[in-house]
Design an enzyme around this catalytic site. Structure first.
Site, short mmCIF file in Angstrom:
data_model
loop_
_atom_site.label_atom_id
_atom_site.label_comp_id
_atom_site.label_asym_id
_atom_site.label_seq_id
_atom_site.Cartn_x
_atom_site.Cartn_y
_atom_site.Cartn_z
CD GLU A 111 2.50 5.17 -6.32
OE1 GLU A 111 1.70 6.11 -6.39
OE2 GLU A 111 3.33 5.02 -5.39
CG ASN A 165 6.03 3.57 -4.16
OD1 ASN A 165 6.14 4.78 -4.21
ND2 ASN A 165 4.87 2.94 -4.35
CD GLU A 194 5.76 6.96 -7.45
OE1 GLU A 194 5.51 6.92 -6.23
OE2 GLU A 194 4.89 7.14 -8.32
CG ASP A 209 6.41 9.16 -3.79
OD1 ASP A 209 5.49 9.98 -3.90
OD2 ASP A 209 6.23 7.95 -3.54
CD GLU A 221 1.60 11.25 -3.54
OE1 GLU A 221 1.71 10.13 -4.05
OE2 GLU A 221 2.17 11.59 -2.50
P1 C2E Z 1 2.92 6.56 -1.62
O1 C2E Z 1 3.98 6.06 -2.50
O2 C2E Z 1 2.85 8.02 -1.38
O3 C2E Z 1 1.59 6.00 -2.16
C1 C2E Z 1 0.45 6.72 -2.25
C2 C2E Z 1 -0.46 6.40 -1.13
O4 C2E Z 1 -1.54 7.31 -1.13
C3 C2E Z 1 -1.07 5.00 -1.25
O5 C2E Z 1 -1.28 4.51 0.06
C4 C2E Z 1 -2.41 5.31 -1.88
O6 C2E Z 1 -3.39 4.32 -1.62
C5 C2E Z 1 -2.76 6.61 -1.24
N1 C2E Z 1 -3.64 7.44 -2.05
C6 C2E Z 1 -3.73 7.47 -3.40
N2 C2E Z 1 -4.62 8.37 -3.78
C7 C2E Z 1 -5.10 8.94 -2.67
C8 C2E Z 1 -6.08 9.95 -2.45
O7 C2E Z 1 -6.70 10.53 -3.34
N3 C2E Z 1 -6.34 10.27 -1.15
C9 C2E Z 1 -5.70 9.65 -0.13
N4 C2E Z 1 -6.00 9.99 1.10
N5 C2E Z 1 -4.77 8.66 -0.31
C10 C2E Z 1 -4.51 8.34 -1.61
P2 C2E Z 1 -0.81 3.07 0.42
O8 C2E Z 1 -1.10 2.13 -0.67
O9 C2E Z 1 -1.36 2.82 1.78
O10 C2E Z 1 0.74 3.20 0.52
C11 C2E Z 1 1.34 3.89 1.49
C12 C2E Z 1 2.81 4.01 1.25
O11 C2E Z 1 3.44 2.73 1.32
C13 C2E Z 1 3.16 4.50 -0.11
O12 C2E Z 1 3.04 5.85 -0.17
C14 C2E Z 1 4.58 4.03 -0.27
O13 C2E Z 1 5.47 4.91 0.36
C15 C2E Z 1 4.55 2.72 0.50
N6 C2E Z 1 4.47 1.63 -0.44
C16 C2E Z 1 3.36 1.08 -1.03
N7 C2E Z 1 3.72 0.07 -1.85
C17 C2E Z 1 5.05 -0.02 -1.82
C18 C2E Z 1 6.03 -0.88 -2.45
O14 C2E Z 1 5.75 -1.74 -3.23
N8 C2E Z 1 7.34 -0.68 -2.19
C19 C2E Z 1 7.74 0.30 -1.32
N9 C2E Z 1 9.04 0.44 -1.09
N10 C2E Z 1 6.85 1.10 -0.70
C20 C2E Z 1 5.53 0.95 -0.95
CA CA Z 2 4.69 6.47 -4.39
CA CA Z 3 3.49 9.80 -2.36
#
Ligand code: C2E
Ligand code: CA
Ligand code: CA
Length: 784
Positions: A559, A617, A649, A679, A736
């Site tokens: 992802e 995403n 997603e 998602d 996830e």
């Molecule tokens: P998401 O799409 O649900 O992404 C998964 C989030 O969970 C990511 O946080 C990831 O680092 C984190 N994660 C993955 N595995 C685990 C795990 O085992 N435990 C825990 N506690 N966390 C885990 P991140 O990178 O901080 O992203 C947060 C949110 O920001 C994402 O949730 C997504 O909604 C948004 N996001 C990130 N990148 C993009 C992007 O390029 N475009 C858009 N539109 N939204 C993004």
């Molecule tokens: Ca996601």
């Molecule tokens: Ca998610």
């Protein structure tokens, strides 16, 4: 000690008053009212009404004269019996003789003898006066020359004056010709003459001053005897015994009349007798208008310190009543005040306050929501309550879409059902209703303790659809909470709304407003402009979090997660800036950036012979973009990636928020071959029916359920049933947030297809990802 605003009760009121910004308007009002009322007092503008008020009070206080002074009137009867006016002067000598004989104390003759008549008559009068010189009082008079405006004293001929004492019969008329007051004396000429009234009452007043006549004394109670009856001896002697007598013209034919306020036209002698009777009761004191005016001004100032508008109006009302009633008591104490300027001031201030209150009341009516009849958010913003209690906002995120498809009268029914659910179990809850499906309320103390449970329970209530005209309608709802602060209700509401929007955007049930963001506000505001630059300068980059095919135990893709490493602030969470980018219309630029990098990376790995699918995403905002399918397919063609290798997603809440037209947009992407993944599944409220409609190939169970699996049976059941449900619909399942071996094993037993999480691998920069995939087997066996 110096005065500090906010000290003591007064200080508190004062600061509150100032803070409310009400000060300016009220000081203006006070100044205007004081000016108008002051002018009104200074130029006697209110005198006619003042007179009317006084006359009314006199009517209420009406009482009889002492009876100690008798008027012997030259009335119509006397004129009929003794015609030929003016009377020969001997007749006054006869009258005086008769009166003294009857025991009269003093005889006041209210007739002018300033010029000679016939010598015989003058002599007879002179002799008559000489017989009773200790008892007779003759008038002195003031005449103003019409041309020179000079006052001259007019005295009886000295041959008469010699045998009598003199008293002044001048009258003080006001500008309307009403004789409200009489002088104590006349200081004209060398000798000071007491006025008739003062002499009759045996009072020596302050020189040159006047006193108000008490017109509540009934003139009819003053004994009146016809002069002809006296001359003809038809009056018993006791009538005059020991009394003062005033002889004067009482026939209106003779023209010696004056206007008595409230009593009409009265003959001249009555004025002097009424004046005397006034003084006999006690010398009245005229306080004028200033004292009541100052009292009114004080009252008006005091009213402005009151918090409630109702109390303000009440206080002013009390002041007006005091101005009307207090003089009644004061009159009885012979203290004469003029209240018109005070009344004017209070009426202006009170009228204005009452009007403002009325307007506020109609404003309050206007702040009721047209559909629900509930108070609007405007009313909430102006309310002062609940500073310490959490403020909760509920937002129905798909409200606009639902309403657009309803009949006109159905919106009310929809709102009714929403309100019914929101207030379930909290009777008497005061709900505020904004537009676009926003509701707000203050948590009561009980709620505040168990706020999380309360909001979760409310959220659950909205899982079942609303039924309108036999149609089921799914509602999506998110809550925002402002925990309680000293900020204004308007600010707090803003915070709660932001939190609700963020909860909706992030697929959460509810979110609490983070007040530390306040400190960060300047940074947040500049964040957007910095974000633009960050994309260009390379501060923004993409991390890749690997995904594992559970059945084959092989990495199948990743992802793409956007990252921002700020030169000063370090890593900034995408949760923070993605939302900001969405709200400011920069999400397209950001997504283009991520999508291009991700597709590029996936294409490169695939070209090396490693099967690799990339998940990106997609912000809710972009699903609505009609050009989305063309745009995505253009990127795929440009970088040479097969559509099947790309998964977009979209969060469950975003998917729910889309209309049918936008679902078609997603369907076009699917038709291109691009995968769609739901998602954060489980945080929204999608029904099975709705899930079927979304053209998704994959469901991604939210990490909150996966992380909780090992400790909560409930979450395990949810994960398991979601997997079965998704499979039954032919969807692939991604879990996830897999953080440990046990979870992965459990997911495996449940038949979950793909796992993602820290246990599988943390988000990595591209180079790390490439390394991982090139050593796929080695890394996996290390992980296993
Ligand atoms: P998401 O799409 O649900 O992404 C998964 C989030 O969970 C990511 O946080 C990831 O680092 C984190 N994660 C993955 N595995 C685990 C795990 O085992 N435990 C825990 N506690 N966390 C885990 P991140 O990178 O901080 O992203 C947060 C949110 O920001 C994402 O949730 C997504 O909604 C948004 N996001 C990130 N990148 C993009 C992007 O390029 N475009 C858009 N539109 N939204 C993004
Ligand atoms: Ca996601
Ligand atoms: Ca998610």
């Amino acid at each position: 000690m110096a005065f500090q605003p906010g000290m003591g009760r007064f200080g508190a009121s004062w600061t509150r008053w100032r803070r409310k910004g009400a000060g300016k308007g009220r000081i203006g009002l006070l100044l205007w009212a004081t000016l108008i009322a002051g002018i009104c007092g200074a130029i006697n503008l209110g005198k006619p009404i003042e007179g009317a008020l006084r006359s009314t009070r006199n009517l209420l206080r009406g009482h009889d004269a002492s009876g100690q002074i008798v008027i012997v009137g030259i009335d119509d009867k006397s004129l009929a019996e003794f015609s030929a006016w003016p009377w020969p002067r001997r007749r006054y000598a006869e009258l005086t003789d008769a009166l003294v004989r009857a025991g009269a104390r003093r005889v006041f003759i209210d007739i002018n003898f300033d010029s000679p008549s016939s010598e015989v008559e003058d002599r007879l009068l002179e002799e008559g006066l000489a017989r009773h010189s200790d008892k007779v009082v003759l008038p002195s008079l003031e005449v103003v020359d019409a041309m020179s405006r000079q006052s001259n004293i007019v005295l009886p001929l000295s041959r008469f004056a010699r045998h009598a004492s003199l008293a002044f019969i001048g009258i003080r008329y006001d500008f309307q010709g009403v004789a409200w007051a009489l002088p104590f004396d006349s200081s004209l000429g060398r000798v000071r003459h007491p006025s008739f009234a003062a002499k009759l009452a045996n009072v020596v007043g302050p020189a040159g001053e006047s006193f108000p006549v008490d017109y509540s004394i009934d003139p009819k109670s003053i004994p009146l005897i016809s002069a002809s009856d006296v001359i003809q001896g038809r009056v018993p002697d006791r009538t005059f015994a020991g009394k003062d007598v005033v002889i004067g013209a009482t026939s209106h034919q003779l023209g010696d009349t004056f206007f008595a306020p409230g009593g009409g036209l009265l003959a001249g002698p009555y004025l002097h007798v009424l004046g005397a009777e006034t003084l006999i009761e006690g010398t009245p004191k005229a306080l004028g208008w200033f004292a009541p005016f100052a009292f009114a001004l004080l009252l008006a100032c005091a009213s402005f310190l009151l918090r409630s508008a109702g109390k303000r109006v009440l206080l002013i009302g009390a002041g007006i009543s005091a101005c009307l009633l207090a003089p009644l008591g004061l009159d009885a104490m012979r203290i004469y005040v003029e209240t018109m300027p005070a009344l004017t001031l209070l009426l202006i201030v009170g009228g204005r306050l009452a009007w403002l209150r009325h307007r506020a009341a109609s404003d309050a009516k206007a702040v009721l929501h047209k559909v629900s009849g509930l108070p609007t958010l405007t009313a909430l913003r102006e309310s002062e309550n609940g500073q310490r209690r959490p403020l909760i906002v509920a937002r129905i995120t798909n409200f606009a879409e639902i309403v657009s498809s309803l009949e006109a009268d159905q919106e009310g029914m929809l709102v009714q059902q929403v309100v019914g659910r929101l207030t379930l179990g909290s009777v008497g809850q005061k709900l505020f209703h904004g537009d676009e499906g926003v509701f707000a309320w203050f948590a009561d103390d009980e709620m505040a303790v168990t706020l999380t449970d309360h909001l979760n329970a409310l959220h659950n209530l909205f899982r079942s659809p609303v039924v309108l005209a036999n149609t089921q309608i799914d509602l999506t709802i998110a809550f925002g909470v402002e925990g309680g602060s000293d900020r204004s209700v308007a600010n707090r509401l803003g915070g709660a709304l932001v939190a609700a929007d963020e909860a909706a955007a992030q697929g959460l049930r509810w979110k609490e407003y983070d007040s530390t963001r306040l400190k960060e506000a300047p940074w947040r505001l500049s964040l957007l402009s910095q974000l633009d630059a960050a994309i260009d300068t390379g501060e923004l980059w993409v991390a890749y979090q690997p995904k594992l095919d559970i059945r084959t135990n092989r990495m199948i893709g990743a992802e793409a997660l956007v990252r921002w490493t700020h030169p000063d602030k370090g890593p900034i969470s995408p949760a923070e800036f993605v939302l900001a980018a969405e709200q400011s219309g920069r999400i397209h630029k950001l997504t283009t950036y991520v999508l291009e990098r991700a597709i590029q990376a996936a294409a490169a790995l695939n070209q090396r012979g490693i099967p690799f699918s990339i998940a990106v995403n997609l912000s809710a905002r972009l699903i609505d973009d009609a050009g989305l399918p063309e745009w995505v397919s253009g990127l795929l063609v440009r970088h040479g990636l097969r559509p099947e290798q790309l998964v977009l997603e979209i969060t469950e809440t975003a998917a729910l928020g889309t209309s049918m037209a936008h679902l078609a947009n997603l369907a076009r992407l699917r038709d291109l071959g691009v995968g769609i993944s739901v998602d954060d599944y489980g945080t929204g409220l999608s029904t099975l029916d709705y899930l079927k409609k979304i053209p998704a190939c994959e469901i991604k169970i939210d990490k909150s359920f996966v992380q909780a699996m090992h400790r909560s049976d409930g979450d395990r059941v949810i994960v398991n049933s979601t997997i079965q449900l998704a499979h039954s619909l032919g969807r692939r399942v991604v879990a996830e947030g897999v953080e440990d071996r046990e979870t992965l094993d459990a997911l495996s037993r449940m038949g979950c297809d793909i796992a993602q999480g820290f246990y599988i691998g943390r988000p990595l920069p591209l180079r790390g990802l490439a390394r991982l995939f090139l050593q796929d087997d080695r890394v996996l066996s290390a992980a296993g």
